[in-house]
Write a protein that holds these residues in place. Sequence first.
Motif, PDB file in Angstrom:
ATOM      1  N   GLY A 141      19.077 -17.149  -8.560  1.00 20.58           N
ATOM      2  CA  GLY A 141      19.047 -16.180  -7.713  1.00 20.58           C
ATOM      3  C   GLY A 141      19.458 -14.757  -7.908  1.00 20.58           C
ATOM      4  N   VAL A 142      19.937 -14.128  -6.899  1.00 17.67           N
ATOM      5  CA  VAL A 142      20.747 -12.647  -6.978  1.00 17.67           C
ATOM      6  C   VAL A 142      21.628 -12.854  -5.907  1.00 17.67           C
ATOM      7  N   ARG A 143      22.927 -11.894  -6.075  1.00 14.48           N
ATOM      8  CA  ARG A 143      23.821 -11.795  -5.132  1.00 14.48           C
ATOM      9  C   ARG A 143      23.841 -10.323  -4.584  1.00 14.48           C
ATOM     10  N   LEU A 144      23.686 -10.005  -3.500  1.00 12.28           N
ATOM     11  CA  LEU A 144      23.475  -8.658  -2.903  1.00 12.28           C
ATOM     12  C   LEU A 144      24.825  -8.039  -2.857  1.00 12.28           C
ATOM     13  N   VAL A 145      25.233  -7.122  -3.744  1.00 10.14           N
ATOM     14  CA  VAL A 145      26.701  -6.641  -3.942  1.00 10.14           C
ATOM     15  C   VAL A 145      26.535  -5.199  -2.968  1.00 10.14           C
ATOM     16  N   ASP A 146      25.521  -4.490  -3.017  1.00 10.07           N
ATOM     17  CA  ASP A 146      25.486  -3.520  -2.219  1.00 10.07           C
ATOM     18  C   ASP A 146      24.063  -3.412  -1.377  1.00 10.07           C
ATOM     19  N   ALA A 147      24.189  -4.520  -0.395  1.00 12.48           N
ATOM     20  CA  ALA A 147      22.873  -4.412   0.489  1.00 12.48           C
ATOM     21  C   ALA A 147      22.613  -2.985   1.066  1.00 12.48           C
ATOM     22  N   GLY A 148      23.498  -2.216   1.250  1.00 14.71           N
ATOM     23  CA  GLY A 148      23.204  -0.851   1.769  1.00 14.71           C
ATOM     24  C   GLY A 148      22.338  -0.001   0.877  1.00 14.71           C
ATOM     25  N   ARG A 149      22.523  -0.268  -0.248  1.00 15.42           N
ATOM     26  CA  ARG A 149      21.689   0.713  -1.394  1.00 15.42           C
ATOM     27  C   ARG A 149      20.368   0.136  -1.178  1.00 15.42           C
ATOM     28  N   LEU A 150      20.282  -1.506  -1.074  1.00 15.49           N
ATOM     29  CA  LEU A 150      18.770  -1.898  -1.070  1.00 15.49           C
ATOM     30  C   LEU A 150      18.053  -1.404   0.486  1.00 15.49           C
ATOM     31  N   GLU A 151      19.023  -1.522   1.661  1.00 12.90           N
ATOM     32  CA  GLU A 151      18.472  -0.967   2.806  1.00 12.90           C
ATOM     33  C   GLU A 151      17.830   0.452   2.701  1.00 12.90           C
ATOM     34  N   ARG A 152      18.632   1.265   1.990  1.00 13.80           N
ATOM     35  CA  ARG A 152      18.232   2.716   1.969  1.00 13.80           C
ATOM     36  C   ARG A 152      16.865   2.775   1.002  1.00 13.80           C
ATOM     37  N   LEU A 153      16.767   1.791   0.172  1.00 14.08           N
ATOM     38  CA  LEU A 153      15.496   1.846  -0.710  1.00 14.08           C
ATOM     39  C   LEU A 153      14.405   1.542   0.053  1.00 14.08           C
ATOM     40  N   ALA A 154      14.510   0.268   0.918  1.00 15.64           N
ATOM     41  CA  ALA A 154      13.594  -0.178   1.584  1.00 15.64           C
ATOM     42  C   ALA A 154      13.075   0.812   2.738  1.00 15.64           C
ATOM     43  N   ALA A 155      13.990   1.534   3.223  1.00 15.53           N
ATOM     44  CA  ALA A 155      13.602   2.325   4.337  1.00 15.53           C
ATOM     45  C   ALA A 155      12.913   3.640   3.778  1.00 15.53           C
TER      46      ALA A 155
ATOM     47  N   LEU B 125      18.755  -2.577 -11.041  1.00 18.26           N
ATOM     48  CA  LEU B 125      19.746  -2.903  -9.765  1.00 18.26           C
ATOM     49  C   LEU B 125      20.829  -3.479 -10.257  1.00 18.26           C
ATOM     50  N   ASP B 126      20.988  -4.456 -11.250  1.00 15.65           N
ATOM     51  CA  ASP B 126      22.040  -5.116 -11.322  1.00 15.65           C
ATOM     52  C   ASP B 126      23.009  -4.446 -12.354  1.00 15.65           C
ATOM     53  N   ARG B 127      22.411  -3.397 -12.963  1.00  8.03           N
ATOM     54  CA  ARG B 127      23.228  -2.546 -13.848  1.00  8.03           C
ATOM     55  C   ARG B 127      23.968  -1.502 -12.967  1.00  8.03           C
ATOM     56  N   GLU B 128      23.320  -1.352 -11.855  1.00  5.33           N
ATOM     57  CA  GLU B 128      23.634   0.058 -10.945  1.00  5.33           C
ATOM     58  C   GLU B 128      24.849  -0.696  -9.693  1.00  5.33           C
ATOM     59  N   LYS B 129      24.818  -2.021 -10.068  1.00  7.43           N
ATOM     60  CA  LYS B 129      25.722  -2.762  -9.062  1.00  7.43           C
ATOM     61  C   LYS B 129      25.105  -2.675  -7.436  1.00  7.43           C
TER      62      LYS B 129
ATOM     63  N   SER C 238       0.705  -1.068  -0.060  1.00  9.65           N
ATOM     64  CA  SER C 238       0.068   0.043   0.004  1.00  9.65           C
ATOM     65  C   SER C 238       0.891   1.258   0.085  1.00  9.65           C
ATOM     66  N   ARG C 239       2.174   1.237   0.362  1.00  8.22           N
ATOM     67  CA  ARG C 239       2.759   2.488   0.615  1.00  8.22           C
ATOM     68  C   ARG C 239       4.224   2.513  -0.088  1.00  8.22           C
ATOM     69  N   ARG C 240       4.437   1.663  -0.927  1.00  9.69           N
ATOM     70  CA  ARG C 240       5.775   1.646  -1.343  1.00  9.69           C
ATOM     71  C   ARG C 240       5.807   1.780  -2.783  1.00  9.69           C
ATOM     72  N   SER C 241       6.873   2.185  -3.495  1.00  6.52           N
ATOM     73  CA  SER C 241       6.954   2.430  -4.883  1.00  6.52           C
ATOM     74  C   SER C 241       7.367   0.893  -5.452  1.00  6.52           C
ATOM     75  N   ALA C 242       7.530   0.929  -6.869  1.00  8.10           N
ATOM     76  CA  ALA C 242       7.680  -0.415  -7.141  1.00  8.10           C
ATOM     77  C   ALA C 242       9.215  -0.837  -6.942  1.00  8.10           C
ATOM     78  N   GLU C 243      10.232   0.175  -7.212  1.00  4.49           N
ATOM     79  CA  GLU C 243      11.526  -0.214  -6.534  1.00  4.49           C
ATOM     80  C   GLU C 243      11.650  -0.430  -5.110  1.00  4.49           C
ATOM     81  N   GLU C 244      10.911   0.211  -4.273  1.00  6.32           N
ATOM     82  CA  GLU C 244      11.069  -0.083  -2.840  1.00  6.32           C
ATOM     83  C   GLU C 244      10.282  -1.408  -2.569  1.00  6.32           C
ATOM     84  N   LYS C 245       9.156  -1.882  -3.337  1.00 12.10           N
ATOM     85  CA  LYS C 245       8.899  -3.141  -2.956  1.00 12.10           C
ATOM     86  C   LYS C 245       9.762  -4.041  -3.156  1.00 12.10           C
ATOM     87  N   VAL C 246      10.447  -4.061  -4.483  1.00  7.67           N
ATOM     88  CA  VAL C 246      11.290  -5.144  -4.856  1.00  7.67           C
ATOM     89  C   VAL C 246      12.622  -5.251  -3.893  1.00  7.67           C
ATOM     90  N   ALA C 247      13.210  -4.031  -3.560  1.00  3.74           N
ATOM     91  CA  ALA C 247      14.138  -3.971  -2.454  1.00  3.74           C
ATOM     92  C   ALA C 247      13.640  -4.690  -1.226  1.00  3.74           C
TER      93      ALA C 247
END
Length: 240
Positions: A225-239, A213-217, A157-166
């Motif tokens: 699956g996927v390998r989390l290269v920059d988990a911090g970036r995903l955490e910022r998106l999710a927050a 997200l792959d292109r942006e590393k 209900s409250r997230r953008s598409a990119e935030e949902k995936v992260a």
Amino acid sequence: MTGPSAHSCLHDRTDGGCAACKVRLLSVCAALTGEELDDLEALSQPLHLAPHQALFRQGDPADAVYNVTEGTVRLSRLLPDGRRHVMGFAMVGDFLGLALPERYTVTAEALGPTTLCRFDKRAFAGLVAAKPHLLQRLHERAGYELNLAQDHMTLLSRRSAEEKVASFLLALRERYARIGQTSVTLALPMGRQDIADHLGLTIETVSRLLTRLDREKALLIVPGGVRLVDAGRLERLAAA
């Protein structure tokens, strides 16, 4: 206990029966003593599912309870307009069928080779009634599942598409960690269409965002699956 002895496992495990089960400490079974595990094993039936095989379907009589011991199960619901919504994914240690309704409200299908313990619902209810500490463990499990459901509702209900995936990827990482699987590489047994139906997105959007997200590393797409290269970036998106 008739049939196999308490130390002859019904699930092709070695000596120790349910006590030797590698997922016991991850599940509600952890609340039971060795003797009580023997009682539980006496009620248990091993079940093996092939990829895409249904465990039960929406509307079927809810006559059994299941504990996932290996693999992942997709839980989906057919909406009145004919669309499918993926409610979630049951992983190792998760119990299915504990809710009160007489019929299953979702369809459960194996995403890959999957093994489960099956318990007749009435027999399992009788065991729970006799073991208050098991009931407490079930209540704790129900609370955990309720938190997952609430988090998912907020996600939709409250997230953008990119935030949902992260957020989905980070939540999956937490679930793997909970069952002792800690790695920067996340297995994705579910397909992109499953992820899309779970997040309320289109498969094109999920594919586009993962590729971005792959292109942006931020991550690396790998087989299975996927390998989390920059988990911090995903955490910022999710927050966000």
